[in-house]
Design an enzyme around this catalytic site. Structure first.
Site, short mmCIF file in Angstrom:
data_model
loop_
_atom_site.label_atom_id
_atom_site.label_comp_id
_atom_site.label_asym_id
_atom_site.label_seq_id
_atom_site.Cartn_x
_atom_site.Cartn_y
_atom_site.Cartn_z
N THR A 196 -107.01 -78.49 -48.06
CA THR A 196 -106.89 -79.76 -46.93
C THR A 196 -108.26 -79.88 -46.42
OG1 THR A 196 -106.46 -78.36 -44.92
CG2 THR A 196 -104.49 -78.79 -46.56
N ASP A 197 -108.36 -81.18 -45.71
CA ASP A 197 -109.19 -81.28 -44.66
C ASP A 197 -108.88 -80.69 -43.32
OD1 ASP A 197 -111.57 -82.34 -43.23
OD2 ASP A 197 -111.66 -84.18 -44.33
N TRP A 198 -109.60 -80.86 -42.17
CA TRP A 198 -109.15 -80.22 -41.09
C TRP A 198 -107.92 -80.63 -40.33
CZ3 TRP A 198 -113.18 -77.36 -38.19
CH2 TRP A 198 -112.73 -76.87 -36.95
N THR A 223 -105.14 -81.17 -41.98
CA THR A 223 -104.24 -82.36 -42.77
C THR A 223 -102.88 -82.09 -42.91
OG1 THR A 223 -106.49 -82.50 -44.10
CG2 THR A 223 -104.72 -83.65 -44.81
#
Length: 735
Positions: A271-273, A275
């Site tokens: 994931t991104d931060w 997400t």
């Protein structure tokens, strides 16, 4: 000439089978882990600054598999010792190493302006060596999102507007990070991001979801990801945004069907931060537990910072909503990365403090940064050949260096500068002062102040005018502060912030010749800037050696060779504007002012200020004798396009020869022209060279009606020239 192939490059296919011994060791370790330890392997936590006792406890208990934002060989070794001494799997350390670690190279959009694939790969290799020496195993780069909207702040982090150029650069950056340096401990794992379509942010606002067609997805946004995957990228980061109404975190079509199925990606998906919690904000999940179920069901292997997996995976397993197999498969992918960087054999392999001291900012690294800084800068105007400045000219005794970015350092490093220190960066003033010491006197005036986007500092303009009046030449350094571009850096206006345009107009009014340097991470509207400048240099955010690179170009120590990887608009209202627009039913010729029904503007020109591929040199090049080896070809054959390029000046220089192709009749609407190849050639004064491009069927394919790649018979037009505006063309037929 730049070789566009990747012959003899070492590709590390990290998602592929590692061999029986490696797989046996991974399976043995996997089987020895408790459920809590397995879930911990999927948990990526941030440690910004010094670790706390809470961080130590989580690591000791096996609740953490990877760490981001922790830097330095000593600190990361201490954290690794906690994990290993407590019988846990060694940690994988990760960081945003985007365009350099300690030695900062130009922002990626600037690197793309070099059109020098070898140099771009070398830049990534420098970043990898420094990051690895500082105890890091993985970087969140390259970002390969194609963007056509300069309002979007993250345009600075990609390679611009063209999927072909972007794909070549994506491949080279992956190889630079993962496979260029000789030793394993000098490379880092690369993460390609943000899958997919993130660069199509609505209205240029970051994280803003835009509906795009599957055709646009496949034609524009997927090719650079395919290039990165084919180059062996280790992991992929999912975008914050959605496709077809479904966020990427739970978008099974893009992750399962396209990424894993069509593109064959076998590596780790992260994931991104935070997400996963964003699924709640977007409105597709009721709570974090449901969001967690959606993410793990989509084979999202690693959760960045939200602790969603550690909070909810066990409960989901106990409730039979997921199987242990899906957790095990994600853990396998984490363990494969750890095996690849050698953590199974030596958990402390990357924590050599002496190597860290020796590697950071070493001369070789700064030389690479300087080479890329110089080659990335694009000369946009040079009226009456005012540049290069001749320091031996007796009439040139005093240069005024003016502007809010003349002495700045941090702003030259741009967004995502990792562990770069502004004090290590050479400002434009310093670069000129060092080069001209004892030759020409420099004076300085700030001109205006930059207070966010307010119009402040008008009281400083009179001093700048006086400084310019007393000089023979005024070098005016304008731009934007480092935080104005980058993540979350969307801007509605594309005019330089504050009173900078007014400052330049006032200086130009003095009659002193003006050389303008632009420090920015995005294309700005430079229409009035160009009118008030005798010369104009787009320096981007050039990094540690930026000031020296500017001085080298202005003083003629380096002949500018940069070419734009993105279109510069004439007016903000033209955005989005790009070179490879689709052909339409009406003309795009803004010169036909008497033609009412045309796809043009009534109030301003339709053409951009500077087109894709544009850039000036101190040399002058002439093209002649464009020719084809044949007027026809088949699917199994090829033709050669040849052109003679001659340096008709008294100075050697680099020319970037660009090949564009148009499909005249196709089953779907096609672009007016598309970049399909290019070559960089160094020519001595009066030297001529024949440049050849091979056109095979792979350069003629497109996404057809069934949304798969097809090659159709028919007429094609080939264009060869110095930028995308070239009309020098010939036709051939595929049959």
């Amino acid at each position: 000439m730049t070789n566009l192939s990747i012959e003899n490059s070492k590709k590390t296919a990290l998602g592929s089978d590692l061999g029986n011994d490696a797989n046996n060791r991974i399976e043995s370790l996997l089987n020895s882990l408790s459920l809590a330890q397995k879930i911990g392997q999927l948990n990526l936590i941030p440690i910004e600054g010094k670790p706390t006792s809470e961080h130590h406890a989580l690591i000791a208990e096996g609740k953490v598999g990877s760490v981001l934002k922790s830097n330095g060989a000593a600190q990361n070794r201490a954290l690794q010792e906690i994990a290993v001494s407590n019988g846990q799997v060694p940690l994988l350390f990760q960081e945003d190493v985007i365009h350099g670690y300690k030695t900062i190279t130009p922002v990626p959009l600037a690197e793309a302006a070099s059109w020098d694939l070898d140099l771009i790969q070398s830049s990534a290799a420098v970043a990898a060596r420094e990051a690895a020496a500082s105890g890091l195993h993985l970087t969140y780069a390259p970002m390969v999102d194609v963007s056509r909207d300069p309002r979007w702040g993250r345009i600075l982090e990609g390679a611009g507007e063209d999927p072909f150029l972007g794909s070549l650069i994506a491949e080279r950056r992956v190889l630079g990070f993962q496979a260029t340096n000789t030793l394993q401990t000098e490379n880092v794992l690369a993460t390609v991001k943000h899958f997919a379509g993130y660069g199509a942010a609505l209205a240029g606002r970051d994280y803003n979801i835009q509906d795009i067609s599957e055709r646009e997805l496949r034609e524009i946004h997927l090719p650079p990801f395919k290039a990165a995957i084919d180059a062996g990228v280790s992991s992929i980061m999912l975008a914050y945004t959605a496709y077809d109404g479904t966020p990427l975190t739970c978008n099974e079509f893009l992750v399962q069907d396209v990424l894993k199925g069509e593109l064959g990606f076998q590596g780790l998906v992260m994931t991104d931060w935070e997400t996963i919690p964003n699924l709640i904000k977007i409105g597709v999940a009721e709570d974090l537990k449901q969001a967690t179920l959606m993410a793990i069901s989509n084979n999202v292997d690693m959760d960045m910072t939200s602790n969603a997996y550690t909070l909810h995976l066990k409960a989901l397993l106990d409730e039979d909503k997921i199987s242990l197999d899906i957790i095990d498969e994600s853990v396998r992918r984490v363990l494969r990365l750890k095996y690849t960087v050698g953590l199974f054999d030596d958990p402390y392999l990357y924590f050599d403090e002496q190597r860290e001291t020796n590697e950071l900012l070493k001369t070789e690294n700064k030389q690479t940064a300087l080479a890329l800084s110089r080659k990335s800068m694009v000369l946009l105007e040079n009226k009456n050949g005012i540049l290069p400045l001749d320091s031996s000219n007796s009439n040139l005794t005093k240069i005024a260096v003016i502007g809010p970015f003349a002495k700045t350092k941090a702003d030259l490093n741009g967004w995502w500068f990792a562990e770069g220190n502004p004090e290590d960066t050479i400002s434009v003033f310093e670069g000129l002062d060092t080069a001209l010491a004892g030759k020409i006197k420099l004076s300085y005036a700030q001109g205006v102040s930059i207070d966010k986007f307010t119009q402040s500092g008008a009281d400083l303009i009179p001093e700048a005018i006086k400084t310019a009046e007393e000089a023979d030449i005024a070098v005016v350094v304008l731009g934007e502060e480092y935080w104005m571009s980058g993540e979350g850096g969307g801007t509605a206006s594309l005019h330089l912030p504050g009173l900078q345009e007014q400052l330049l107009e006032a200086i130009a009014f003095t009659g002193t010749p003006v050389v303008t340097v632009i420090v920015s991470g995005r294309p700005y509207v430079l229409t009035d800037i160009a009118k008030n400048s005798n010369a104009l240099l787009q320096a981007w955010m050039p990094g540690t050696m930026g000031g020296k690179a500017v001085a080298d170009i202005l003083l003629g120590e380096y002949n500018p060779a940069g070419r734009l990887p993105v279109t510069f608009p004439y007016h903000s209202g033209q955005v989005p504007i790009y070179y490879n627009y689709k052909r339409t039913s009406h003309t795009f010729d803004a010169g036909e002012n008497d033609l009412r029904y045309s796809t043009t503007y009534r109030d301003v020109q339709s053409e951009p200020l500077y087109c894709f591929g544009f850039g000036l040199s101190y040399s002058k090049f002439e093209y002649s004798n464009l020719r084809l080896s044949s007027q026809s070809m088949t699917l199994d054959s090829s033709i050669i396009v040849s052109v003679d390029v001659k340096n008709v000046s008294e100075r050697q220089g680099i020319e970037t020869v660009q090949l564009y192709i148009r499909d005249e009749v196709a089953s779907v609407s096609r672009p007016f022209k598309e970049l399909k190849d290019f070559a960089q050639v160094l020519l001595l004064p009066e030297q001529q060279q024949t440049i050849e491009f091979v056109i095979a069927s792979d350069k003629l394919g497109f996404i057809g009606k069934n949304l798969s790649t097809v090659v159709e018979n028919g007429e094609f037009t080939v264009f060869v020239g110095s930028d995308s505006s070239t009309n020098e063309s010939l036709q051939f037929r595929l049959s």
